[in-house]
Scaffold this active site. Sequence first.
Site, PDB file in Angstrom:
ATOM      1  N   GLU A  80       0.834  -1.212   0.000  1.00 16.55           N
ATOM      2  CA  GLU A  80       0.000   0.000   0.000  1.00 16.55           C
ATOM      3  C   GLU A  80       0.868   1.263   0.000  1.00 16.55           C
ATOM      4  OE1 GLU A  80      -2.954   0.370  -0.772  1.00 16.55           O
ATOM      5  OE2 GLU A  80      -3.712  -1.659  -0.602  1.00 16.55           O
TER       6      GLU A  80
ATOM      7  N   TYR B  76      -5.917   6.785   4.140  1.00 17.22           N
ATOM      8  CA  TYR B  76      -6.169   5.727   3.162  1.00 17.22           C
ATOM      9  C   TYR B  76      -5.449   4.434   3.552  1.00 17.22           C
ATOM     10  CZ  TYR B  76      -5.495   2.599  -0.625  1.00 17.22           C
ATOM     11  OH  TYR B  76      -5.431   1.441  -1.327  1.00 17.22           O
TER      12      TYR B  76
ATOM     13  N   ASP C  45      -9.297   4.646  -2.768  1.00 14.56           N
ATOM     14  CA  ASP C  45      -8.110   5.076  -3.520  1.00 14.56           C
ATOM     15  C   ASP C  45      -8.587   5.742  -4.813  1.00 14.56           C
ATOM     16  OD1 ASP C  45      -8.877   3.063  -5.214  1.00 14.56           O
ATOM     17  OD2 ASP C  45      -6.953   2.015  -5.223  1.00 14.56           O
TER      18      ASP C  45
END
Length: 355
Positions: free
Chosen positions: A48, A131, A149
């Site tokens: 990520e 996020y 996202d």
Amino acid sequence: MAVDSLPATARKISANIGAHYVDNARKLPWRSPPGSNLPDPYHVWLSEVMLQQTTVGAVKSYFEKFTRRWPTVQDLARADEADVMAAWAGLGYYARARNLRKCAVHISDKREGIFPQKESELLELPGVGAYTAAAIAAIAFGERAVVVDANIERLVARLFAIDTPLPKGKAEIRAAMDAITPRHGAGDFAQACMDIGATICTSKNPKCDICPVQQHCAAFAGGNMEDYPVKPPKKAKPVRKARLFWIERQGQLLLGTRPPNGMLGGMRALPDDEWAAGIDGHGKPPIAGQWQVHDNIVQHSFTHFSLEVDLAVYQDEKIVTNSDDNIWWALDDIAEAGLPTLYTKAVRWKLKEEK
Ligand code: SF4
């Protein structure tokens, strides 16, 4: 379709997306197949962080390189910062690499190598924003977190025809994603939405004919899919000048390390003029010598500005430097120096020019 009139439709959308994922999930090295055991939080976190502003295609080989070299978060915590920065070279947005190591050290020293599970605790880790915290909580720990996202943003904005321009529209998009995120399996659901956004609901020419939520899509009904998400008007990027200094003796190039903070901080690099120390970028050379200047050899684009780069060259067999911060690097091995892309472009230009 107004988001607040949703419940029954939300369930259908959610079910369609979930069912589609079972047969169509992308196989990615950091993922577990749909419905199987949750993946390693270290892998989820690493991927990520790498995926922020970077494409899946570019990230795959870096992810494999990092996990081969540092198989656990403790291994990464013990790594030399210069090695981590060099391994990151080419991925861009280098603050991520510095925070990556900082976070690994934190997890290793303060949490005995174990990632926290809750979104709120993940948010406290160095370099982990809203996020990333939501993505790790949902994907690695199965928590119900709302993950948005860029791919999901586009998909959801179209699905509900959210026409408030970004960034203001983000709150509405998040509320809509919240409405369709299931109570269980939020990780698979988020990854399913990422996949649909990346492969079906693409920026240009979305493949609505194979989209599992086409019958619920407001943008499809209106025939104006590409109008969403509504972007703010583009600002022109300012252009700055920089000068890099190529100092070569006996087949070796002089490299330094950029200051720890700021852009490309801590990265190995050619000496430079601090990117426009003078208004035209003509800074003072680090040593006196016979300099030959090549104007505007490469351009490089950062998020907020573009850079036009000059290269000043000084080649002599007897150059003496007296700074411990610099290193002579064999030009034959320059690919291993881990230079950021801007400097790699300049090196390539110079080596090509010599042929
Ligand atoms: Fe995107 Fe088309 Fe699917 Fe709507 S129908 S979500 S625009 S791919």
